[in-house]
Design a protein around this motif. Sequence first.
Motif, PDB file in Angstrom:
ATOM      1  N   VAL A  60      -5.237   9.222   1.899  1.00  0.00           N
ATOM      2  CA  VAL A  60      -6.585   9.652   1.551  1.00  0.00           C
ATOM      3  C   VAL A  60      -6.867  11.080   1.998  1.00  0.00           C
ATOM      4  O   VAL A  60      -7.779  11.734   1.493  1.00  0.00           O
ATOM      5  N   GLN A  61      -6.086  11.598   2.912  1.00  0.00           N
ATOM      6  CA  GLN A  61      -6.308  12.934   3.440  1.00  0.00           C
ATOM      7  C   GLN A  61      -5.691  14.034   2.578  1.00  0.00           C
ATOM      8  O   GLN A  61      -5.925  15.211   2.826  1.00  0.00           O
ATOM      9  N   GLU A  76       0.839  -1.192   0.000  1.00  0.00           N
ATOM     10  CA  GLU A  76       0.000   0.000   0.000  1.00  0.00           C
ATOM     11  C   GLU A  76       0.878   1.248   0.000  1.00  0.00           C
ATOM     12  O   GLU A  76       2.045   1.218   0.382  1.00  0.00           O
TER      13      GLU A  76
END
Length: 123
Positions: A108-109, A43
């Motif tokens: 994701v932020q 990831e």
Amino acid sequence: VQLQASGGGLVQAGGSLRLSCAASGRTYSSYAMAWFRQGPGKEREFVARISRSGGMTYYRDSVKGRFTISRDNAKNTVYLQMNSLQPEDTAVYYCAADRSQVVRTAAVQYDYWGQGTQVTVSS
């Protein structure tokens, strides 16, 4: 904000590379900037972050003392100097921009992303 990362390549273990991320847009200095990386089958993970002014930096533990993030707001560019590279540093490296001034490490932020640059470290 549009981001363009460059500077990746193939290097032997123990070597160095300097990544650059050029940003377009007049609001570049309003964003905190960061580098992430994504290794094969892994990831995307946080690497380093720098505040809007460049006065505060934050690193993942495994790169502390080896990597240095910096920025030149006059040139709309953020850098990642990587020294003592190891095979486990092999990944595609991405730069990202964040409107928030809170230190955040989750991909994701982040609001904007560059296209990535490949770093390969041979043993």
